[in-house]
Scaffold this active site. Structure first.
Site, PDB file in Angstrom:
ATOM      1  N   PHE A  18      31.164  30.117 -26.168  1.00  0.00           N
ATOM      2  CA  PHE A  18      32.252  31.050 -25.903  1.00  0.00           C
ATOM      3  C   PHE A  18      31.835  32.494 -26.162  1.00  0.00           C
ATOM      4  CE2 PHE A  18      32.376  29.983 -30.347  1.00  0.00           C
ATOM      5  CZ  PHE A  18      32.668  31.178 -30.985  1.00  0.00           C
ATOM      6  N   HIS A  19      32.577  33.399 -25.528  1.00  0.00           N
ATOM      7  CA  HIS A  19      32.557  34.823 -25.870  1.00  0.00           C
ATOM      8  C   HIS A  19      33.813  35.085 -26.693  1.00  0.00           C
ATOM      9  CE1 HIS A  19      30.065  35.113 -22.147  1.00  0.00           C
ATOM     10  NE2 HIS A  19      29.398  35.955 -22.906  1.00  0.00           N
ATOM     11  N   ASP A  20      33.693  35.961 -27.669  1.00  0.00           N
ATOM     12  CA  ASP A  20      34.834  36.241 -28.551  1.00  0.00           C
ATOM     13  C   ASP A  20      36.086  36.650 -27.793  1.00  0.00           C
ATOM     14  OD1 ASP A  20      33.774  38.722 -27.780  1.00  0.00           O
ATOM     15  OD2 ASP A  20      33.703  39.531 -29.805  1.00  0.00           O
ATOM     16  N   ASP A  22      36.864  36.023 -24.746  1.00  0.00           N
ATOM     17  CA  ASP A  22      37.336  34.991 -23.826  1.00  0.00           C
ATOM     18  C   ASP A  22      38.272  34.016 -24.537  1.00  0.00           C
ATOM     19  OD1 ASP A  22      35.818  36.124 -21.831  1.00  0.00           O
ATOM     20  OD2 ASP A  22      34.155  34.723 -22.065  1.00  0.00           O
TER      21      ASP A  22
END
Length: 128
Positions: A18-20, A22
């Site tokens: 994940f991206h923060d 997102d």
């Protein structure tokens, strides 16, 4: 997040990434944004159980309009500082968990202390 882990479980996958930004939205302030991330990360830890682990998580420094000239490459000091704070928050939790796990593994019973601040890299150690 609940739908994400339901889907991962149905697929039988044991890793996720994940991206923060997102998984947790920007708030009106950095503090609110960090609180959003903390809340979602706590939920993710609960939902992933013991079988699913993050493969990676990182700071997303490219979608928000204030990053239109980059995060770490921005010439705007405020954007650069915000990007640095975002990256710090993204690595902070996992870094600290790793330190505590290692402390337990080696049987260290002392207290842990951390100091945040700039660090010095001697120029003789740089590959020039």
């Amino acid at each position: 997040m609940r739908a994400n882990f339901e889907f991962i479980n149905k697929l039988g996958v044991d890793k996720w990434c994940f991206h923060d930004r997102d998984i947790a939205p920007d708030g009106k302030t950095l503090e609110e944004t960090n609180a959003n991330l903390d809340e979602v990360v706590a939920l993710a830890k609960e939902l992933q159980g013991s079988k699913i682990r993050p493969s990676w998580g990182t700071a997303q420094l490219f979608v928000h309009p204030h990053y239109m000239h980059g995060g770490a490459t921005s010439s705007e000091l405020g954007v650069y500082a915000y990007a640095a704070a975002q990256v710090k928050k993204a690595i902070e939790a996992r870094f600290l968990e790793t330190i505590v796990a290692y402390k337990k593994k080696i049987g260290f019973n002392g207290k842990l202390a951390m100091q945040y601040g700039p660090f010095y890299v001697p120029t003789s150690s740089l590959p020039i």
